[in-house]
Design an enzyme around this catalytic site. Sequence first.
Site, PDB file in Angstrom:
ATOM      1  N   GLY A  16      -5.038  -3.409  -5.083  1.00 59.25           N
ATOM      2  CA  GLY A  16      -5.739  -4.643  -4.705  1.00 59.25           C
ATOM      3  C   GLY A  16      -7.203  -4.381  -4.422  1.00 59.25           C
ATOM      4  O   GLY A  16      -7.844  -3.550  -5.083  1.00 59.25           O
ATOM      5  N   GLY A  19      -7.704  -0.810  -3.001  1.00 59.33           N
ATOM      6  CA  GLY A  19      -7.263   0.141  -4.035  1.00 59.33           C
ATOM      7  C   GLY A  19      -8.281   0.272  -5.163  1.00 59.33           C
ATOM      8  O   GLY A  19      -8.608   1.381  -5.601  1.00 59.33           O
ATOM      9  N   ASP A  38       0.719  -0.162  -8.666  1.00 63.13           N
ATOM     10  CA  ASP A  38       1.076  -1.414  -7.976  1.00 63.13           C
ATOM     11  C   ASP A  38       2.470  -1.831  -8.426  1.00 63.13           C
ATOM     12  O   ASP A  38       3.060  -1.189  -9.310  1.00 63.13           O
ATOM     13  CB  ASP A  38       0.025  -2.519  -8.234  1.00 63.13           C
ATOM     14  CG  ASP A  38      -0.135  -3.460  -7.039  1.00 63.13           C
ATOM     15  OD1 ASP A  38       0.871  -4.088  -6.634  1.00 63.13           O
ATOM     16  OD2 ASP A  38      -1.246  -3.552  -6.495  1.00 63.13           O
ATOM     17  N   SER A 126      -2.648   0.511   5.270  1.00 66.08           N
ATOM     18  CA  SER A 126      -1.975  -0.775   5.485  1.00 66.08           C
ATOM     19  C   SER A 126      -1.819  -1.090   6.971  1.00 66.08           C
ATOM     20  O   SER A 126      -1.556  -0.200   7.781  1.00 66.08           O
ATOM     21  CB  SER A 126      -0.582  -0.745   4.839  1.00 66.08           C
ATOM     22  OG  SER A 126      -0.649  -0.241   3.520  1.00 66.08           O
ATOM     23  N   HIS A 182      -5.778   0.587  16.247  1.00 67.66           N
ATOM     24  CA  HIS A 182      -6.652  -0.246  15.409  1.00 67.66           C
ATOM     25  C   HIS A 182      -6.354  -1.718  15.716  1.00 67.66           C
ATOM     26  O   HIS A 182      -5.806  -2.447  14.911  1.00 67.66           O
ATOM     27  CB  HIS A 182      -6.357   0.074  13.939  1.00 67.66           C
ATOM     28  CG  HIS A 182      -7.271  -0.613  12.978  1.00 67.66           C
ATOM     29  ND1 HIS A 182      -8.628  -0.624  13.113  1.00 67.66           N
ATOM     30  CD2 HIS A 182      -7.012  -1.309  11.836  1.00 67.66           C
ATOM     31  CE1 HIS A 182      -9.166  -1.294  12.108  1.00 67.66           C
ATOM     32  NE2 HIS A 182      -8.197  -1.723  11.328  1.00 67.66           N
TER      33      HIS A 182
HETATM   34  N1  LIG Z   1      -6.792   0.405   8.364  1.00 66.37           N
HETATM   35  C1  LIG Z   1      -7.856  -0.356   8.213  1.00 66.37           C
HETATM   36  O1  LIG Z   1      -8.889  -0.101   8.818  1.00 66.37           O
HETATM   37  C2  LIG Z   1      -7.805  -1.529   7.260  1.00 66.37           C
HETATM   38  C3  LIG Z   1      -8.984  -2.193   6.887  1.00 66.37           C
HETATM   39  C4  LIG Z   1      -8.890  -3.250   5.983  1.00 66.37           C
HETATM   40  C5  LIG Z   1      -7.639  -3.633   5.464  1.00 66.37           C
HETATM   41  N2  LIG Z   1      -6.529  -2.968   5.864  1.00 66.37           N
HETATM   42  C6  LIG Z   1      -5.197  -3.287   5.347  1.00 66.37           C
HETATM   43  O2  LIG Z   1      -5.032  -2.685   4.060  1.00 66.37           O
HETATM   44  C7  LIG Z   1      -4.028  -3.400   3.318  1.00 66.37           C
HETATM   45  C8  LIG Z   1      -4.524  -3.672   1.911  1.00 66.37           C
HETATM   46  O3  LIG Z   1      -5.653  -4.530   1.934  1.00 66.37           O
HETATM   47  P1  LIG Z   1      -6.268  -5.111   0.547  1.00 66.37           P
HETATM   48  O4  LIG Z   1      -7.432  -5.942   0.939  1.00 66.37           O
HETATM   49  O5  LIG Z   1      -6.425  -4.026  -0.452  1.00 66.37           O
HETATM   50  O6  LIG Z   1      -5.053  -6.058   0.094  1.00 66.37           O
HETATM   51  P2  LIG Z   1      -4.726  -6.611  -1.375  1.00 66.37           P
HETATM   52  O7  LIG Z   1      -3.802  -7.775  -1.209  1.00 66.37           O
HETATM   53  O8  LIG Z   1      -5.987  -6.843  -2.140  1.00 66.37           O
HETATM   54  O9  LIG Z   1      -3.947  -5.384  -2.058  1.00 66.37           O
HETATM   55  C9  LIG Z   1      -2.702  -4.955  -1.630  1.00 66.37           C
HETATM   56  C10 LIG Z   1      -1.884  -4.559  -2.858  1.00 66.37           C
HETATM   57  O10 LIG Z   1      -0.660  -3.967  -2.435  1.00 66.37           O
HETATM   58  C11 LIG Z   1       0.275  -4.267  -3.460  1.00 66.37           C
HETATM   59  N3  LIG Z   1       1.665  -4.021  -3.053  1.00 66.37           N
HETATM   60  C12 LIG Z   1       2.530  -4.842  -2.414  1.00 66.37           C
HETATM   61  N4  LIG Z   1       3.733  -4.229  -2.268  1.00 66.37           N
HETATM   62  C13 LIG Z   1       3.631  -3.005  -2.830  1.00 66.37           C
HETATM   63  C14 LIG Z   1       4.517  -1.911  -2.997  1.00 66.37           C
HETATM   64  N5  LIG Z   1       5.786  -1.967  -2.552  1.00 66.37           N
HETATM   65  N6  LIG Z   1       4.063  -0.815  -3.621  1.00 66.37           N
HETATM   66  C15 LIG Z   1       2.798  -0.741  -4.070  1.00 66.37           C
HETATM   67  N7  LIG Z   1       1.908  -1.753  -3.950  1.00 66.37           N
HETATM   68  C16 LIG Z   1       2.315  -2.868  -3.331  1.00 66.37           C
HETATM   69  C17 LIG Z   1      -0.017  -5.731  -3.763  1.00 66.37           C
HETATM   70  O11 LIG Z   1       0.573  -6.144  -5.002  1.00 66.37           O
HETATM   71  C18 LIG Z   1      -1.531  -5.738  -3.765  1.00 66.37           C
HETATM   72  O12 LIG Z   1      -2.057  -5.540  -5.070  1.00 66.37           O
HETATM   73  C19 LIG Z   1      -3.707  -4.640   4.162  1.00 66.37           C
HETATM   74  O13 LIG Z   1      -2.520  -4.433   4.909  1.00 66.37           O
HETATM   75  C20 LIG Z   1      -4.905  -4.750   5.105  1.00 66.37           C
HETATM   76  O14 LIG Z   1      -4.587  -5.429   6.313  1.00 66.37           O
HETATM   77  C21 LIG Z   1      -6.600  -1.927   6.753  1.00 66.37           C
END
Ligand SMILES: NC(=O)c1ccc[n+]([C@@H]2O[C@H](COP(=O)([O-])OP(=O)(O)OC[C@H]3O[C@@H](n4cnc5c(N)ncnc54)[C@H](O)[C@@H]3O)[C@@H](O)[C@H]2O)c1
Length: 316
Positions: A16, A19, A38, A126, A182
């Site tokens: 996403g 990624g 994905d 995540s 966090h």
């Molecule tokens: N730790 C941090 O500081 C921080 C900061 C920002 C975002 N995040 C978190 O990171 C995560 C991803 O954010 P994003 O903006 O990239 O989201 P996004 O929705 O753009 O991408 C997430 C991807 O994960 C995929 N996915 C779902 N189930 C899956 C599986 N079983 N196997 C593999 N892929 C799978 C989805 O299809 C999607 O493409 C979120 O949970 C968000 O809250 C964490």
Amino acid sequence: MSNTKSRKKIALIGAGNIGGELAALCAHRQLGDVVLFDIPGRVGVAKGKALDLEQNSAIAGNDAKITGTSDWADCAGSDVLIITAGIPRKPGQSRDDLVAINLPIIRDVADNAKKHCPDAFIIVISNPLDAMVYELMRRGGFDAKKVVGMAGVLDSARFSLFLAREANVSVKDVRAMVLGGHGDDMVPVMSACTINGVRAGELISKERIDAIITRTRKGGGEIVELMGTSAYYAPATSAVAMAESYLLDQKRLLPCAAYLTGEYGYKDLYMGVPVVLGAGGVEKIVELTLTDEEKTMLAKSAKSVQGIVDVVKKSA
Ligand SMILES: NC(=O)c1ccc[n+]([C@@H]2O[C@H](COP(=O)([O-])OP(=O)(O)OC[C@H]3O[C@@H](n4cnc5c(N)ncnc54)[C@H](O)[C@@H]3O)[C@@H](O)[C@H]2O)c1
């Protein structure tokens, strides 16, 4: 046929927003070959981003291979796994609101990571971060030294930027660290915060520092309100700094969610602490001398993390 493994391999689980940016950074920094994984319903996105980035490399002059897939077998033998699988926040949501959806996803990732990439260094992104990294390590039965969560590098970057802007100095000279979970009660450690050795309090008033701490704690939410989804450039750069420290054995001292076995008085919990990251993974957890006020804030943050971890444990 030669079986020489010439380049490092980095698998990005979730193609996403974060990624895709991770893949771009890994290619740009020439860290190794990249696999963008994905789920089958999103494999077109993974393959499309990979192709776009390989074409980008043709201009930029990078040789790494970037492939998109929904087959875990393609991730086999990865040196590093960076996990963004799951859903991000929408306006009005807290990170903890994501647990019901992201927990089964993290368990699926843990099972596949164990099967296909048992020796990888794993960085979880995540949310809710501290509970998800705990569950990934527990479920997969991984060595805790090889599993960390990314949050502190990002939260510290936000804190550093706001301090630099306020003091009107280069952000390069700010040394600031945010520890704990966090969440909205993360702990900016003022006692360890300097502007190139000068205590931040000598350049910025207490009132402004308090306002900056509040803004840092809500820094993720501020972006979610603006964009309708969470940040991705700075989160990706943060995780790549951690991956690079491992791959190049840089031994950087970075705030990471690490598994605690008594450090700071906490056990069987993942939380943000200063960590030396090198070829051995978590080579050392550094125990800072905190003020009483910081210890109280850390205890509050740990309690919040424990609350979510308890929910996760109950549904195991
Ligand atoms: N730790 C941090 O500081 C921080 C900061 C920002 C975002 N995040 C978190 O990171 C995560 C991803 O954010 P994003 O903006 O990239 O989201 P996004 O929705 O753009 O991408 C997430 C991807 O994960 C995929 N996915 C779902 N189930 C899956 C599986 N079983 N196997 C593999 N892929 C799978 C989805 O299809 C999607 O493409 C979120 O949970 C968000 O809250 C964490």
